[in-house]
Design a protein around this motif. Structure first.
Motif, mmCIF file in Angstrom:
data_model
loop_
_atom_site.group_PDB
_atom_site.id
_atom_site.type_symbol
_atom_site.label_atom_id
_atom_site.label_comp_id
_atom_site.label_asym_id
_atom_site.label_seq_id
_atom_site.Cartn_x
_atom_site.Cartn_y
_atom_site.Cartn_z
ATOM 1 N N SER A 25 30.040 51.194 33.965
ATOM 2 C CA SER A 25 31.509 50.975 33.801
ATOM 3 C C SER A 25 31.969 50.181 34.773
ATOM 4 C CB SER A 25 32.355 52.351 33.501
ATOM 5 O OG SER A 25 32.150 53.226 34.580
ATOM 6 N N ASP A 26 31.364 50.143 35.809
ATOM 7 C CA ASP A 26 31.868 49.476 37.138
ATOM 8 C C ASP A 26 31.318 48.052 37.054
ATOM 9 O OD1 ASP A 26 32.669 51.727 37.973
ATOM 10 O OD2 ASP A 26 30.994 52.179 39.246
ATOM 11 N N ARG A 27 30.744 47.456 36.072
ATOM 12 C CA ARG A 27 30.083 46.076 36.155
ATOM 13 C C ARG A 27 31.311 45.091 36.140
ATOM 14 N NH1 ARG A 27 26.319 46.301 31.150
ATOM 15 N NH2 ARG A 27 28.029 47.168 30.361
ATOM 16 N N GLY A 28 32.196 45.285 35.473
ATOM 17 C CA GLY A 28 33.433 44.087 35.364
ATOM 18 C C GLY A 28 33.156 43.009 34.574
ATOM 19 N N VAL A 29 33.696 41.775 35.157
ATOM 20 C CA VAL A 29 33.662 40.601 34.220
ATOM 21 C C VAL A 29 33.284 39.589 35.215
ATOM 22 C CG1 VAL A 29 35.137 41.557 32.687
ATOM 23 C CG2 VAL A 29 35.982 40.219 34.370
ATOM 24 N N ARG A 71 32.844 20.452 40.594
ATOM 25 C CA ARG A 71 32.405 21.717 41.087
ATOM 26 C C ARG A 71 32.443 22.767 39.963
ATOM 27 N NH1 ARG A 71 36.489 19.243 44.050
ATOM 28 N NH2 ARG A 71 36.201 19.027 46.335
ATOM 29 N N ILE A 72 31.304 23.750 40.256
ATOM 30 C CA ILE A 72 31.084 25.037 39.666
ATOM 31 C C ILE A 72 31.451 26.052 39.964
ATOM 32 C CG2 ILE A 72 29.414 26.229 38.502
ATOM 33 C CD1 ILE A 72 27.388 23.761 38.986
ATOM 34 N N VAL A 73 32.492 26.685 39.289
ATOM 35 C CA VAL A 73 33.322 27.784 39.921
ATOM 36 C C VAL A 73 33.002 29.246 39.216
ATOM 37 C CG1 VAL A 73 35.584 28.885 40.430
ATOM 38 C CG2 VAL A 73 35.397 26.564 40.360
ATOM 39 N N VAL A 74 32.274 30.069 40.104
ATOM 40 C CA VAL A 74 32.050 31.494 39.633
ATOM 41 C C VAL A 74 33.090 32.521 39.979
ATOM 42 C CG1 VAL A 74 30.219 33.197 39.265
ATOM 43 C CG2 VAL A 74 29.517 30.756 39.575
ATOM 44 N N GLN A 75 33.699 33.260 39.019
ATOM 45 C CA GLN A 75 34.541 34.358 39.401
ATOM 46 C C GLN A 75 34.270 35.639 38.840
ATOM 47 O OE1 GLN A 75 38.032 31.414 37.964
ATOM 48 N NE2 GLN A 75 39.099 32.867 39.335
ATOM 49 N N SER A 76 34.394 36.668 39.536
ATOM 50 C CA SER A 76 34.155 37.961 39.216
ATOM 51 C C SER A 76 35.239 38.877 39.784
ATOM 52 C CB SER A 76 32.774 38.408 39.670
ATOM 53 O OG SER A 76 32.834 38.794 41.137
ATOM 54 N N ALA A 77 35.200 40.090 38.718
ATOM 55 C CA ALA A 77 36.260 41.012 38.931
ATOM 56 C C ALA A 77 35.652 42.336 38.435
ATOM 57 C CB ALA A 77 37.624 40.528 38.310
ATOM 58 N N ALA A 78 36.108 43.258 39.193
ATOM 59 C CA ALA A 78 35.436 44.724 39.003
ATOM 60 C C ALA A 78 36.145 45.547 39.652
ATOM 61 C CB ALA A 78 33.885 45.037 39.307
ATOM 62 N N TYR A 79 36.689 46.839 38.865
ATOM 63 C CA TYR A 79 37.523 47.796 39.371
ATOM 64 C C TYR A 79 36.682 48.806 39.979
ATOM 65 C CZ TYR A 79 40.793 51.555 39.491
ATOM 66 O OH TYR A 79 41.693 52.620 40.300
ATOM 67 N N ASN A 80 37.275 49.136 41.364
ATOM 68 C CA ASN A 80 36.738 50.097 42.099
ATOM 69 C C ASN A 80 37.626 51.298 42.261
ATOM 70 O OD1 ASN A 80 35.854 51.787 44.492
ATOM 71 N ND2 ASN A 80 34.884 50.131 45.433
ATOM 72 N N GLY A 81 37.173 52.314 41.473
ATOM 73 C CA GLY A 81 38.205 53.524 41.509
ATOM 74 C C GLY A 81 38.113 54.278 42.627
ATOM 75 N N ASP A 82 37.218 54.321 43.574
ATOM 76 C CA ASP A 82 37.163 54.853 44.667
ATOM 77 C C ASP A 82 38.202 54.313 45.852
ATOM 78 O OD1 ASP A 82 35.359 56.743 44.180
ATOM 79 O OD2 ASP A 82 33.801 55.684 45.099
ATOM 80 N N LEU A 83 38.371 52.900 45.799
ATOM 81 C CA LEU A 83 39.449 52.190 46.627
ATOM 82 C C LEU A 83 40.810 51.867 45.655
ATOM 83 C CD1 LEU A 83 37.316 49.450 47.911
ATOM 84 C CD2 LEU A 83 38.099 51.751 49.093
ATOM 85 N N ASP A 84 40.562 52.277 44.389
ATOM 86 C CA ASP A 84 41.761 51.923 43.569
ATOM 87 C C ASP A 84 42.207 50.437 43.643
ATOM 88 O OD1 ASP A 84 43.805 52.539 41.728
ATOM 89 O OD2 ASP A 84 45.307 53.347 43.171
#
Length: 533
Positions: free
Chosen positions: A141-145, A154-167
């Motif tokens: 469930s922490d894998r994100g997008v 340019r090649i742009v890679v963006q990632s986002a994943a919610y960290n419940g411990d840090l909120d």
């Protein structure tokens, strides 16, 4: 209300159908994949070069431009590894080769990687894969997008994943050149549980990078692209604004333009940081108006800042008839934002309203696995903003559709029982919209009002898109000067046949041919079409 809007569209169409586009269609081709047609990546004088991922391989298809017939095709196999799920992020033509960008999820090592697979079209061989990024996760469930875009060279890679411990949502930006050499790697945190990557990255002429985070504009200088300078957005804190749905782009002067929709906060609410707790379906947010900023790279400061509140008469266009005149906000938010600029510096903003619902597995063995997604997309908003930041005109397109994919529909099992995720090309494949500004006209192509059936995912009843018959491709032309509709074509009888459906995300405009090309597709079949407005 929706039926009335649809009737109005059909009535208006009768006024505009006298000068229809010229349509040319290829034969219908059979395919072994789940029905997602190829994407046109490149053209020369006589051929189109297309590709898609199907099962455990990348399929390259070459079409003759004149006849639209398939000239040849070949497959290159992706080496499958046990315990790894593969998902297509993007396809591109780079330096004479087709590049497939694939996300690989190694569940045994809890590692997500973004890989580049180069395909030599001349030798018809897959060259050595290159790892672009890798990030660890603890639970599924922490894998994100992840999102991969091509912006200029340019090649742009963006990632986002919610960290419940840090909120907080942990984000990462990686930028590469076309030789796949890393130019930037930057980690940052968002004060918000929202795993979305709708906002693009911008670049200035010196190669500096601009991105948005936490109500600030971040600048990564080319000489030090691993540490950002932050510039808080003017007006936000002083006027108690909640900005959302940002977009970044460059205007013709090379300045960085940032747009955001906003809602005013209640006087007793604390803006920082608790009010950034927006759920991923934006349940508590609605659109009140627009913020428009221009950032000057030379002075490293905002040279223009404007706020526009939408009047009630415009808000009413997005409401059900019973709510007209009562609700001060446009329900939900506009998530897909496209910015076009003309030579004079006028900005044309097109936004699509989205309601999003993910469905996760409830099985103990696969707890947290994304099993499906539902998208309800309603209305396009169109705004013309002058170089001085004034809104010259605004308009809306009333369209509506609901789309859902289920895991079983988009996972193809190979002979070795390993999986290759075949998600729709682009964001929503058959849905969303395509837009183009040129030659004194603003063109928008979209599908309208598809039919839905009832299905079930993870023991919950949901609407599942199944039938294509009631989806009407629309070609709409606006006058950039006054925002008025100049032409509307509904292509139901012009291109739809054999239950094939128009795919807005695979539209390709050929400067050589001065025509649009795209695909119709459905499970097991696809067809290439050419339309000259």
């Amino acid at each position: 209300m929706r039926k009335a809007l649809f009737s109005l569209i059909l009535s208006l169409s009768a006024l505009y159908l006298s000068a229809q586009s010229q349509i040319t269609k290829s034969q219908i081709f059979k395919t072994e994949d789940s029905g997602f047609a190829p994407k046109i990546l490149h053209e020369d004088e006589t051929k189109f070069y297309c590709a898609n991922v199907t099962h455990d391989m990348i399929r390259v298809v070459i079409f003759d431009k004149k006849s639209l017939n398939k000239e040849s095709q070949f497959d290159v196999n992706i080496r499958q590894r046990t315990g790894v799920e593969y998902g297509l992020l993007n396809l591109a033509w780079i330096d004479g080769k087709i590049m497939a960008f694939i996300r690989e999820d190694n569940s045994s090592r809890n590692v997500l990687m973004v890989m580049a697979y180069p395909i030599n079209v001349e030798t018809r061989r897959l060259e050595k894969a290159v790892q672009l990024t890798a990030r660890k996760y603890e639970y599924r469930s922490d894998r994100g997008v992840d999102k991969l875009s091509l912006i200029g060279d340019r090649i742009v890679v963006q990632s986002a994943a919610y960290n419940g411990d840090l909120d907080k949502t942990e984000k990462r930006l990686n930028v590469f050149d076309h030789q796949l050499q890393e130019l930037c790697a930057y980690d940052y945190q968002m004060q918000l549980e929202l795993e979305e990557l709708n906002t693009d990255v911008a670049f200035d002429k010196d190669g500096n990078i601009y991105l948005q985070n936490n109500r600030e504009l971040l600048v990564l200088e080319k000489a030090n692209a691993y540490q950002a300078k932050s510039y808080p957005l003017p007006m936000v804190e002083k006027e108690q604004l909640i900005p959302f749905s940002y977009q970044l782009a460059n205007n013709p002067k090379g300045e960085v333009v940032l747009t955001a929709f906003y809602q005013r906060a209640d006087e007793d609410e604390d803006l920082y940081p608790e009010l950034e707790r927006i759920s991923e379906v934006y349940e508590e947010i609605a659109t009140e108006g627009l913020l428009y900023y221009v950032f000057d790279p030379a002075s490293q400061s905002f040279s223009l800042q404007r706020r526009h509140k939408f009047e009630q008469s415009f808000v009413d266009k997005f409401l059900e008839s019973g709510d007209a005149g009562e609700e001060p906000f446009i329900p939900q938010v506009f998530t897909k934002i496209v910015l076009h600029f003309d030579a004079a510096g006028n900005c044309y903003l097109i936004g699509e309203r989205l309601i999003y619902r993910p469905f996760y597995s409830t099985s103990l063995a696969t707890m947290g696995t994304l099993m499906g997604e539902q998208f309800d997309l309603e209305d396009l908003i169109l705004l013309k903003i002058s170089p001085s930041g004034d809104i010259d005109w605004k308009n809306n397109i009333a369209k509506m559709h609901s789309y859902m994919w289920q895991r079983n529909d988009l996972i193809a099992m190979t002979s070795s029982d390993q999986e290759l995720s075949i998600q729709p090309m682009g964001e929503f494949d058959f849905f969303s919209f395509y837009s183009r500004l040129s030659d004194g006209k603003l063109e928008i192509i979209y599908n309208d009002i598809p039919e839905n059936e009832i299905g079930q995912v993870s023991y919950e009843d949901v609407e599942v898109f199944d039938e294509f018959d009631d989806g009407f491709p629309n070609y709409l032309v606006f006058n950039p000067g006054n925002g008025q509709e100049e032409k509307l074509e509904i292509w139901e009888d012009m291109i739809l046949e054999n239950d094939l459906y128009f795919k807005t995300q695979s539209i390709y405009y050929s400067e050589k041919e001065q025509s649009y090309f795209g695909f119709l597709g459905e499970e097991g079949e696809y067809q290439l079409i050419k339309f000259a407005p």
